[in-house]
Design an enzyme around this catalytic site. Structure first.
Site, PDB file in Angstrom:
ATOM      1  N   ASP A  61       0.827  -1.215   0.000  1.00 20.94           N
ATOM      2  CA  ASP A  61       0.000   0.000   0.000  1.00 20.94           C
ATOM      3  C   ASP A  61       0.861   1.265   0.000  1.00 20.94           C
ATOM      4  OD1 ASP A  61      -2.394   1.328  -0.087  1.00 20.94           O
ATOM      5  OD2 ASP A  61      -2.663   1.350   2.080  1.00 20.94           O
TER       6      ASP A  61
ATOM      7  N   LEU B 178      11.144 -20.248  -5.720  1.00 24.20           N
ATOM      8  CA  LEU B 178      10.136 -19.386  -5.080  1.00 24.20           C
ATOM      9  C   LEU B 178       8.839 -19.452  -5.869  1.00 24.20           C
ATOM     10  CD1 LEU B 178       9.462 -16.940  -3.054  1.00 24.20           C
ATOM     11  CD2 LEU B 178      10.104 -15.461  -4.962  1.00 24.20           C
TER      12      LEU B 178
ATOM     13  N   HIS C  65       2.618   3.475  -9.098  1.00 20.88           N
ATOM     14  CA  HIS C  65       2.480   2.032  -9.328  1.00 20.88           C
ATOM     15  C   HIS C  65       3.698   1.487 -10.079  1.00 20.88           C
ATOM     16  CE1 HIS C  65      -1.415   2.112  -7.597  1.00 20.88           C
ATOM     17  NE2 HIS C  65      -2.006   2.749  -8.581  1.00 20.88           N
TER      18      HIS C  65
END
Ligand code: FPP
Length: 241
Positions: free
Chosen positions: A18, A130, A35
């Site tokens: 956030d 991962l 972003h």
């Protein structure tokens, strides 16, 4: 301080990234540039996760509620997802990072769906280092509703015995690719969950960070991993002191 030999690092990490919008405003930039910077941070945190032996990293990229944002911002995020795939698939393959997207993906249209499928197929290997899970059009409540519908249908079709439904049944029928988050990190200063995962964070340790996501550094991340390693996780049990 933290190093990769510490055994108690979390296996499964979730992040609510956030603060991109507020970071952009603070720096007199367009929201979309916040972003964009956010995606750069994702790249660093993925690299750190591989380095420190994290098994899965689950990122909240777009919530069910984010559809209420201005169309231009939604389009900018969609564009960033496509660009990130184009730019990073080869690197992810090299690093043995397997991508998986989850949420109401159909709502993003065929072009993005095709791209997602391509990225998922390209990055699957036999020995992933991962698992990188990206929540797109995800809402924890919506996911639970979806599970209820799916399991109910299976009960009606007599594929599942009503009396045998348990926690594992819910996890197995969820679109969320990870069953249990060990560590949940939220940047941006707010102390809330914002409908992220819900069922899978039942026993997560939660760390709230004041910094906006674009200011979150590798050092901040490693401190979170280290702080997690110091926590006594009892899962409701009484430990011997
Ligand atoms: C929250 O900041 C961030 C988002 C809603 C979008 C995050 C998306 C990305 C970083 C792109 C993800 C792409 C990939 C491939 C991982 P906010 O805009 O809600 O910040 P604010 O609370 O300051 O407005």
């Amino acid at each position: 301080m933290a190093n990769s030999n510490i055994k108690n690092y979390p296996k499964n990490v979730g992040i609510i990234m956030d603060g991109n919008g507020r970071w952009a405003i603070k720096n007199s930039l367009k929201i979309s540039q916040g972003h964009k910077k956010g995606v750069e941070i994702v790249r660093n945190i993925v690299e750190d996760s591989v380095k420190h032996g994290i098994e899965s990293l689950t990122l909240y990229a777009f919530s069910s509620e984010n559809w209420n944002r201005p169309k231009a911002e939604i389009n900018a995020i969609k564009k960033l997802v496509v660009e990130a795939i184009n730019d990073q698939v080869e690197e992810l393959k090299e690093k043995k990072v397997a991508l998986k997207f989850f949420g109401h993906l159909d709502e993003f249209g065929k072009k993005i769906l095709d791209k997602i499928k391509y990225a998922e197929n390209e990055t699957q290997t036999e020995k992933n280092k991962l698992n990188l899970n990206i929540a797109l059009g995800h809402g924890g409540q919506q996911d639970i509703v979806d599970v209820i519908k799916k399991v109910s249908q299976k009960v009606i079709a007599k594929e599942i015995d009503l009396n045998k439904i348990n926690v594992k049944t819910v996890l197995k029928n969820s679109s969320v690719p990870v069953d249990e988050i060990d560590l949940l990190i939220r940047t941006g200063g707010d102390k809330r969950i914002s409908n992220f995962l819900l069922y899978q964070i039942a026993y997560a340790e939660i760390i709230f960070i004041k910094k906006y996501w674009p200011d979150f550094t590798s050092k901040d991340y490693i401190k979170c991993l280290y702080d997690f390693s110091k926590v006594s996780r009892r899962f409701g049990k009484r430990l011997n002191y």
